[in-house]
Design a protein around this motif. Sequence first.
Motif, PDB file in Angstrom:
ATOM      1  N   GLN A 170     -46.924  -3.390  11.339  1.00 45.63           N
ATOM      2  CA  GLN A 170     -47.542  -4.595  11.873  1.00 45.63           C
ATOM      3  C   GLN A 170     -47.340  -5.762  10.909  1.00 45.63           C
ATOM      4  OE1 GLN A 170     -51.721  -4.081  12.577  1.00 45.63           O
ATOM      5  NE2 GLN A 170     -51.863  -5.877  13.867  1.00 45.63           N
ATOM      6  N   GLY A 171     -46.834  -6.886  11.427  1.00 41.18           N
ATOM      7  CA  GLY A 171     -46.650  -8.085  10.624  1.00 41.18           C
ATOM      8  C   GLY A 171     -45.430  -8.080   9.736  1.00 41.18           C
ATOM      9  N   LYS A 172     -44.573  -7.059   9.843  1.00 43.96           N
ATOM     10  CA  LYS A 172     -43.356  -6.979   9.025  1.00 43.96           C
ATOM     11  C   LYS A 172     -42.182  -6.676   9.939  1.00 43.96           C
ATOM     12  CE  LYS A 172     -45.762  -5.253   4.969  1.00 43.96           C
ATOM     13  NZ  LYS A 172     -45.935  -4.151   4.049  1.00 43.96           N
ATOM     14  N   PRO A 173     -40.945  -6.964   9.477  1.00 45.30           N
ATOM     15  CA  PRO A 173     -39.784  -6.657  10.308  1.00 45.30           C
ATOM     16  C   PRO A 173     -39.612  -5.149  10.512  1.00 45.30           C
ATOM     17  CG  PRO A 173     -39.180  -8.098   8.458  1.00 45.30           C
ATOM     18  CD  PRO A 173     -40.588  -7.649   8.244  1.00 45.30           C
ATOM     19  N   ALA A 174     -39.165  -4.778  11.702  1.00 43.39           N
ATOM     20  CA  ALA A 174     -38.888  -3.376  12.011  1.00 43.39           C
ATOM     21  C   ALA A 174     -37.625  -2.928  11.281  1.00 43.39           C
ATOM     22  CB  ALA A 174     -38.720  -3.194  13.514  1.00 43.39           C
ATOM     23  N   THR A 175     -37.566  -1.640  10.958  1.00 40.17           N
ATOM     24  CA  THR A 175     -36.352  -1.050  10.395  1.00 40.17           C
ATOM     25  C   THR A 175     -35.953   0.118  11.277  1.00 40.17           C
ATOM     26  OG1 THR A 175     -37.624   0.407   8.939  1.00 40.17           O
ATOM     27  CG2 THR A 175     -36.920  -1.699   8.017  1.00 40.17           C
ATOM     28  N   SER A 176     -34.662   0.382  11.339  1.00 36.38           N
ATOM     29  CA  SER A 176     -34.227   1.512  12.159  1.00 36.38           C
ATOM     30  C   SER A 176     -32.990   2.156  11.570  1.00 36.38           C
ATOM     31  CB  SER A 176     -33.976   1.074  13.606  1.00 36.38           C
ATOM     32  OG  SER A 176     -32.926   0.146  13.668  1.00 36.38           O
ATOM     33  N   ILE A 177     -32.811   3.431  11.923  1.00 33.43           N
ATOM     34  CA  ILE A 177     -31.592   4.159  11.603  1.00 33.43           C
ATOM     35  C   ILE A 177     -31.086   4.772  12.907  1.00 33.43           C
ATOM     36  CG2 ILE A 177     -32.193   4.626   9.192  1.00 33.43           C
ATOM     37  CD1 ILE A 177     -32.920   7.513  10.032  1.00 33.43           C
ATOM     38  N   THR A 178     -29.793   4.966  12.964  1.00 32.24           N
ATOM     39  CA  THR A 178     -29.181   5.605  14.126  1.00 32.24           C
ATOM     40  C   THR A 178     -28.202   6.654  13.626  1.00 32.24           C
ATOM     41  OG1 THR A 178     -27.402   3.976  14.226  1.00 32.24           O
ATOM     42  CG2 THR A 178     -29.360   3.530  15.567  1.00 32.24           C
ATOM     43  N   GLY A 179     -27.906   7.611  14.485  1.00 25.77           N
ATOM     44  CA  GLY A 179     -26.962   8.652  14.105  1.00 25.77           C
ATOM     45  C   GLY A 179     -27.011   9.801  15.084  1.00 25.77           C
ATOM     46  N   GLN A 180     -26.817  11.005  14.544  1.00 28.19           N
ATOM     47  CA  GLN A 180     -26.738  12.221  15.352  1.00 28.19           C
ATOM     48  C   GLN A 180     -27.901  13.137  14.984  1.00 28.19           C
ATOM     49  OE1 GLN A 180     -24.316  12.744  17.675  1.00 28.19           O
ATOM     50  NE2 GLN A 180     -25.269  14.640  18.277  1.00 28.19           N
ATOM     51  N   ALA A 181     -28.630  13.595  15.999  1.00 25.02           N
ATOM     52  CA  ALA A 181     -29.718  14.554  15.798  1.00 25.02           C
ATOM     53  C   ALA A 181     -29.176  15.959  16.008  1.00 25.02           C
ATOM     54  CB  ALA A 181     -30.861  14.274  16.770  1.00 25.02           C
ATOM     55  N   LEU A 182     -29.548  16.862  15.111  1.00 25.72           N
ATOM     56  CA  LEU A 182     -29.147  18.264  15.209  1.00 25.72           C
ATOM     57  C   LEU A 182     -30.364  19.154  14.981  1.00 25.72           C
ATOM     58  CD1 LEU A 182     -25.858  18.070  13.136  1.00 25.72           C
ATOM     59  CD2 LEU A 182     -26.031  18.388  15.599  1.00 25.72           C
ATOM     60  N   VAL A 183     -30.390  20.276  15.693  1.00 27.20           N
ATOM     61  CA  VAL A 183     -31.497  21.218  15.617  1.00 27.20           C
ATOM     62  C   VAL A 183     -30.959  22.584  15.202  1.00 27.20           C
ATOM     63  CG1 VAL A 183     -33.174  22.489  17.027  1.00 27.20           C
ATOM     64  CG2 VAL A 183     -32.880  20.032  17.348  1.00 27.20           C
ATOM     65  N   ARG A 184     -31.709  23.250  14.326  1.00 28.42           N
ATOM     66  CA  ARG A 184     -31.420  24.649  14.002  1.00 28.42           C
ATOM     67  C   ARG A 184     -32.758  25.339  13.791  1.00 28.42           C
ATOM     68  NH1 ARG A 184     -27.064  26.559   9.848  1.00 28.42           N
ATOM     69  NH2 ARG A 184     -28.518  27.077   8.219  1.00 28.42           N
ATOM     70  N   LEU A 185     -33.027  26.305  14.644  1.00 28.06           N
ATOM     71  CA  LEU A 185     -34.306  27.010  14.645  1.00 28.06           C
ATOM     72  C   LEU A 185     -35.438  25.996  14.803  1.00 28.06           C
ATOM     73  CD1 LEU A 185     -33.479  29.666  11.888  1.00 28.06           C
ATOM     74  CD2 LEU A 185     -33.294  29.910  14.364  1.00 28.06           C
ATOM     75  N   ASP A 186     -36.318  25.857  13.798  1.00 20.81           N
ATOM     76  CA  ASP A 186     -37.431  24.908  13.925  1.00 20.81           C
ATOM     77  C   ASP A 186     -37.234  23.665  13.062  1.00 20.81           C
ATOM     78  OD1 ASP A 186     -37.763  26.040  11.432  1.00 20.81           O
ATOM     79  OD2 ASP A 186     -39.917  26.385  11.652  1.00 20.81           O
ATOM     80  N   LEU A 229     -31.969  14.340  11.366  1.00 21.52           N
ATOM     81  CA  LEU A 229     -31.512  13.066  11.910  1.00 21.52           C
ATOM     82  C   LEU A 229     -30.504  12.521  10.907  1.00 21.52           C
ATOM     83  CD1 LEU A 229     -34.997  11.684  13.006  1.00 21.52           C
ATOM     84  CD2 LEU A 229     -33.312  12.889  14.419  1.00 21.52           C
ATOM     85  N   THR A 230     -29.221  12.745  11.199  1.00 21.82           N
ATOM     86  CA  THR A 230     -28.166  12.385  10.257  1.00 21.82           C
ATOM     87  C   THR A 230     -27.684  10.972  10.539  1.00 21.82           C
ATOM     88  OG1 THR A 230     -26.392  13.283  11.631  1.00 21.82           O
ATOM     89  CG2 THR A 230     -27.442  14.800  10.092  1.00 21.82           C
ATOM     90  N   GLN A 231     -27.311  10.273   9.482  1.00 19.80           N
ATOM     91  CA  GLN A 231     -26.827   8.903   9.611  1.00 19.80           C
ATOM     92  C   GLN A 231     -25.609   8.706   8.728  1.00 19.80           C
ATOM     93  OE1 GLN A 231     -29.556   6.017   7.868  1.00 19.80           O
ATOM     94  NE2 GLN A 231     -30.573   7.606   6.694  1.00 19.80           N
ATOM     95  N   GLU A 232     -24.793   7.733   9.102  1.00 17.52           N
ATOM     96  CA  GLU A 232     -23.564   7.459   8.345  1.00 17.52           C
ATOM     97  C   GLU A 232     -23.857   6.905   6.955  1.00 17.52           C
ATOM     98  OE1 GLU A 232     -20.034   7.112   9.376  1.00 17.52           O
ATOM     99  OE2 GLU A 232     -20.452   8.405  11.091  1.00 17.52           O
TER     100      GLU A 232
END
Length: 115
Positions: free
Chosen positions: A55-71, A75-78
Amino acid sequence: IVPSALASDEGDQGPEPTPPPAEMVGTWTAKPTPEVTITLIIQDGGDFTWKVEPQGKPATSITGQALVRLDELALTQEQGPPLVGKFALPKPGELTFSSLGTSDKAPPLNFTKGS
Protein backbone atom coordinates in the motif's frame (compact mmCIF):
# COMPACT_ATOMS: atom_id res chain seq x y z
CA ILE A 1 15.63 -26.61 -18.01
CA VAL A 2 15.15 -28.19 -14.60
CA PRO A 3 15.87 -25.73 -11.80
CA SER A 4 18.37 -26.99 -9.28
CA ALA A 5 16.00 -25.65 -6.63
CA LEU A 6 13.85 -28.75 -7.11
CA ALA A 7 16.77 -31.19 -7.23
CA SER A 8 16.67 -33.89 -4.60
CA ASP A 9 19.40 -34.07 -1.98
CA GLU A 10 19.60 -37.83 -2.57
CA GLY A 11 20.92 -37.64 -6.12
CA ASP A 12 17.71 -36.46 -7.79
CA GLN A 13 15.66 -39.63 -7.31
CA GLY A 14 12.22 -38.00 -7.31
CA PRO A 15 9.96 -37.39 -10.28
CA GLU A 16 10.83 -34.78 -12.88
CA PRO A 17 9.38 -31.30 -12.24
CA THR A 18 6.27 -30.58 -14.30
CA PRO A 19 4.04 -27.57 -14.96
CA PRO A 20 1.47 -27.02 -12.21
CA PRO A 21 -1.70 -29.16 -12.32
CA ALA A 22 -4.93 -27.74 -13.77
CA GLU A 23 -6.35 -26.91 -10.33
CA MET A 24 -3.46 -24.44 -9.82
CA VAL A 25 -4.10 -22.56 -13.08
CA GLY A 26 -5.75 -19.20 -12.46
CA THR A 27 -5.41 -16.00 -10.46
CA TRP A 28 -4.63 -16.34 -6.75
CA THR A 29 -4.57 -13.53 -4.17
CA ALA A 30 -3.06 -13.37 -0.69
CA LYS A 31 -2.99 -10.56 1.89
CA PRO A 32 -0.19 -11.42 4.33
CA THR A 33 -0.81 -8.04 6.03
CA PRO A 34 -3.56 -5.45 5.53
CA GLU A 35 -1.04 -3.25 3.68
CA VAL A 36 0.26 -5.88 1.21
CA THR A 37 -1.48 -7.79 -1.58
CA ILE A 38 0.26 -10.61 -3.46
CA THR A 39 -1.21 -11.83 -6.73
CA LEU A 40 -0.03 -15.08 -8.33
CA ILE A 41 -1.23 -15.79 -11.86
CA ILE A 42 -0.49 -19.29 -13.19
CA GLN A 43 -1.30 -20.03 -16.81
CA ASP A 44 -1.73 -23.32 -18.63
CA GLY A 45 1.76 -24.64 -19.33
CA GLY A 46 3.26 -23.00 -16.25
CA ASP A 47 3.91 -19.36 -17.20
CA PHE A 48 3.43 -17.24 -14.08
CA THR A 49 3.37 -13.68 -12.76
CA TRP A 50 4.01 -12.95 -9.06
CA LYS A 51 3.05 -9.39 -8.16
CA VAL A 52 3.54 -7.74 -4.77
CA GLU A 53 1.58 -4.53 -4.11
CA PRO A 54 2.51 -2.72 -0.89
CA GLN A 55 0.00 0.00 0.00
CA GLY A 56 1.33 3.43 -1.00
CA LYS A 57 4.39 2.03 -2.82
CA PRO A 58 5.03 0.87 -6.39
CA ALA A 59 4.16 -2.75 -7.18
CA THR A 60 6.93 -5.20 -8.06
CA SER A 61 6.57 -8.35 -10.09
CA ILE A 62 8.48 -11.30 -11.47
CA THR A 63 7.54 -13.54 -14.36
CA GLY A 64 8.80 -16.89 -15.53
CA GLN A 65 8.02 -20.60 -15.46
CA ALA A 66 6.31 -22.40 -12.57
CA LEU A 67 7.31 -26.01 -11.92
CA VAL A 68 5.98 -28.52 -9.41
CA ARG A 69 7.61 -31.61 -7.93
CA LEU A 70 5.78 -33.49 -5.20
CA ASP A 71 4.77 -30.77 -2.69
CA GLU A 72 7.24 -28.11 -3.88
CA LEU A 73 6.55 -25.19 -6.20
CA ALA A 74 9.41 -23.35 -7.94
CA LEU A 75 8.75 -20.01 -9.59
CA THR A 76 11.78 -19.68 -11.85
CA GLN A 77 12.80 -16.43 -13.51
CA GLU A 78 15.41 -15.41 -16.05
CA GLN A 79 16.94 -12.56 -14.04
CA GLY A 80 17.15 -13.89 -10.52
CA PRO A 81 16.93 -16.84 -8.17
CA PRO A 82 13.79 -18.97 -8.11
CA LEU A 83 11.15 -18.52 -5.45
CA VAL A 84 10.76 -22.04 -4.04
CA GLY A 85 8.48 -23.35 -1.35
CA LYS A 86 6.13 -26.02 -0.13
CA PHE A 87 2.55 -25.76 -1.35
CA ALA A 88 -0.77 -27.38 -0.57
CA LEU A 89 -4.26 -27.23 -2.02
CA PRO A 90 -6.29 -27.83 1.16
CA LYS A 91 -9.62 -27.44 -0.65
CA PRO A 92 -10.86 -26.07 -3.98
CA GLY A 93 -10.03 -22.39 -4.36
CA GLU A 94 -7.37 -22.39 -1.63
CA LEU A 95 -3.58 -22.59 -1.97
CA THR A 96 -0.97 -22.30 0.78
CA PHE A 97 2.67 -21.50 0.02
CA SER A 98 5.56 -21.59 2.51
CA SER A 99 8.75 -20.22 1.04
CA LEU A 100 11.82 -22.37 1.69
CA GLY A 101 14.62 -20.58 3.49
CA THR A 102 12.30 -18.43 5.60
CA SER A 103 11.94 -18.82 9.31
CA ASP A 104 10.00 -21.85 10.47
CA LYS A 105 7.91 -19.36 12.44
CA ALA A 106 6.85 -17.44 9.33
CA PRO A 107 3.24 -18.29 8.51
CA PRO A 108 2.44 -19.64 5.06
CA LEU A 109 0.83 -17.39 2.48
CA ASN A 110 -2.84 -18.28 2.14
CA PHE A 111 -4.09 -17.63 -1.38
CA THR A 112 -7.68 -17.71 -2.58
CA LYS A 113 -8.58 -18.24 -6.21
CA GLY A 114 -10.34 -15.46 -8.07
CA SER A 115 -13.09 -15.96 -10.60
